[in-house]
Design a protein around this motif. Structure first.
Motif, PDB file in Angstrom:
ATOM      1  N   LEU A 159     -32.217   9.908 -53.435  1.00  0.00           N
ATOM      2  CA  LEU A 159     -31.815  11.408 -53.713  1.00  0.00           C
ATOM      3  C   LEU A 159     -32.126  11.607 -54.886  1.00  0.00           C
ATOM      4  O   LEU A 159     -32.044  11.436 -55.943  1.00  0.00           O
ATOM      5  N   ASP A 160     -31.599  13.261 -55.030  1.00  0.00           N
ATOM      6  CA  ASP A 160     -32.088  14.026 -56.080  1.00  0.00           C
ATOM      7  C   ASP A 160     -30.974  14.582 -56.715  1.00  0.00           C
ATOM      8  O   ASP A 160     -29.927  13.884 -56.315  1.00  0.00           O
ATOM      9  N   ILE A 161     -30.946  14.158 -58.280  1.00  0.00           N
ATOM     10  CA  ILE A 161     -30.219  14.063 -59.239  1.00  0.00           C
ATOM     11  C   ILE A 161     -29.276  15.397 -60.035  1.00  0.00           C
ATOM     12  O   ILE A 161     -30.429  16.090 -60.390  1.00  0.00           O
ATOM     13  N   ALA A 162     -28.512  15.933 -59.385  1.00  0.00           N
ATOM     14  CA  ALA A 162     -27.774  17.231 -60.574  1.00  0.00           C
ATOM     15  C   ALA A 162     -26.823  16.703 -61.175  1.00  0.00           C
ATOM     16  O   ALA A 162     -26.578  15.886 -61.526  1.00  0.00           O
ATOM     17  N   ILE A 163     -27.531  17.439 -62.430  1.00  0.00           N
ATOM     18  CA  ILE A 163     -27.092  17.556 -63.864  1.00  0.00           C
ATOM     19  C   ILE A 163     -25.986  18.653 -64.087  1.00  0.00           C
ATOM     20  O   ILE A 163     -26.727  19.474 -64.472  1.00  0.00           O
ATOM     21  N   PHE A 164     -25.072  18.441 -64.562  1.00  0.00           N
ATOM     22  CA  PHE A 164     -23.932  19.458 -64.817  1.00  0.00           C
ATOM     23  C   PHE A 164     -24.251  19.765 -66.554  1.00  0.00           C
ATOM     24  O   PHE A 164     -23.278  18.945 -66.896  1.00  0.00           O
ATOM     25  N   ARG A 165     -23.430  20.327 -66.424  1.00  0.00           N
ATOM     26  CA  ARG A 165     -23.165  21.059 -68.199  1.00  0.00           C
ATOM     27  C   ARG A 165     -21.407  22.134 -67.659  1.00  0.00           C
ATOM     28  O   ARG A 165     -21.632  22.927 -67.223  1.00  0.00           O
ATOM     29  N   THR A 166     -20.747  21.190 -68.399  1.00  0.00           N
ATOM     30  CA  THR A 166     -19.293  22.172 -68.769  1.00  0.00           C
ATOM     31  C   THR A 166     -19.374  23.802 -69.447  1.00  0.00           C
ATOM     32  O   THR A 166     -20.618  23.421 -70.647  1.00  0.00           O
TER      33      THR A 166
ATOM     34  N   ARG B 200     -13.949  20.880 -65.009  1.00  0.00           N
ATOM     35  CA  ARG B 200     -15.344  19.423 -64.801  1.00  0.00           C
ATOM     36  C   ARG B 200     -14.887  19.435 -62.554  1.00  0.00           C
ATOM     37  O   ARG B 200     -14.957  18.277 -62.718  1.00  0.00           O
ATOM     38  N   THR B 201     -15.430  20.153 -61.884  1.00  0.00           N
ATOM     39  CA  THR B 201     -15.268  20.276 -61.275  1.00  0.00           C
ATOM     40  C   THR B 201     -16.628  21.370 -60.585  1.00  0.00           C
ATOM     41  O   THR B 201     -17.250  22.700 -61.061  1.00  0.00           O
TER      42      THR B 201
ATOM     43  N   ASP C  29     -14.994  16.695 -58.227  1.00  0.00           N
ATOM     44  CA  ASP C  29     -15.049  16.102 -59.651  1.00  0.00           C
ATOM     45  C   ASP C  29     -16.173  15.508 -59.965  1.00  0.00           C
ATOM     46  O   ASP C  29     -16.605  14.642 -59.882  1.00  0.00           O
ATOM     47  N   LEU C  30     -17.038  16.375 -60.914  1.00  0.00           N
ATOM     48  CA  LEU C  30     -17.354  16.287 -62.151  1.00  0.00           C
ATOM     49  C   LEU C  30     -17.862  14.399 -62.611  1.00  0.00           C
ATOM     50  O   LEU C  30     -18.519  13.546 -62.580  1.00  0.00           O
ATOM     51  N   ALA C  31     -16.338  13.813 -62.877  1.00  0.00           N
ATOM     52  CA  ALA C  31     -16.330  12.836 -63.959  1.00  0.00           C
ATOM     53  C   ALA C  31     -16.452  11.403 -62.741  1.00  0.00           C
ATOM     54  O   ALA C  31     -17.585  10.265 -63.398  1.00  0.00           O
TER      55      ALA C  31
ATOM     56  N   GLU D 257     -16.119  12.678 -56.490  1.00  0.00           N
ATOM     57  CA  GLU D 257     -15.662  12.168 -55.143  1.00  0.00           C
ATOM     58  C   GLU D 257     -15.057  13.916 -54.931  1.00  0.00           C
ATOM     59  O   GLU D 257     -14.743  14.496 -55.712  1.00  0.00           O
ATOM     60  N   ALA D 258     -14.427  13.862 -53.720  1.00  0.00           N
ATOM     61  CA  ALA D 258     -14.054  15.524 -53.520  1.00  0.00           C
ATOM     62  C   ALA D 258     -12.577  15.502 -53.462  1.00  0.00           C
ATOM     63  O   ALA D 258     -11.848  14.151 -53.592  1.00  0.00           O
ATOM     64  N   CYS D 259     -12.156  16.329 -53.389  1.00  0.00           N
ATOM     65  CA  CYS D 259     -10.402  16.356 -54.529  1.00  0.00           C
ATOM     66  C   CYS D 259     -10.144  17.060 -52.811  1.00  0.00           C
ATOM     67  O   CYS D 259     -10.251  17.944 -51.938  1.00  0.00           O
ATOM     68  N   ALA D 260      -9.284  16.636 -53.014  1.00  0.00           N
ATOM     69  CA  ALA D 260      -7.762  16.159 -51.920  1.00  0.00           C
ATOM     70  C   ALA D 260      -7.542  17.711 -51.335  1.00  0.00           C
ATOM     71  O   ALA D 260      -7.963  18.293 -52.248  1.00  0.00           O
TER      72      ALA D 260
END
Length: 104
Positions: A27-34, A61-62, A73-75, A78-81
């Motif tokens: 799987l590819d990995i996405a690196i996110f920057r807030t 942070r999403t 959730d980036l941390a 998990e999908a947010c409810a």
């Protein structure tokens, strides 16, 4: 124990955006920057329908999946409810402007 691998520079990742680490056969990995320069790494695949999270909108942070607007959730990945599922989180660190991922 994980092996830390240098993958890019902080400057390579746009603020409130992502950079994709392509991995053949994995799987590819996405690196996110807030906006406040926090970094997070997730598999680049929404748990709902597999949308490319790296193409989503980062807010706080999403990240919002571009296909069906699921918030992840980036941390934690998990999908947010009320949605459920996990994109898979990868540990990372930054030292002197270099971004490292924990790859086994």
């Amino acid at each position: 124990m994980s092996n830390w691998k240098a993958v890019c520079q902080l400057a390579d990742i746009p603020s409130q955006g992502a950079r994709v680490l392509k991995r053949e056969g994995k799987l590819d990995i996405a690196i996110f920057r807030t906006a406040d320069d926090q970094l997070f790494a997730l598999h680049d695949k929404c748990p709902h329908k597999g949308g490319p999270l790296s193409q989503g909108i980062v807010s706080g942070r999403t990240v919002t999946c571009p296909l069906h607007n699921w918030n992840i959730d980036l941390a934690t990945g998990e999908a947010c409810a009320p949605d459920e599922g996990c994109a898979g989180h990868i540990a990372l660190k930054q030292e002197a402007g270099t971004v490292y991922l924990a790859l086994d």
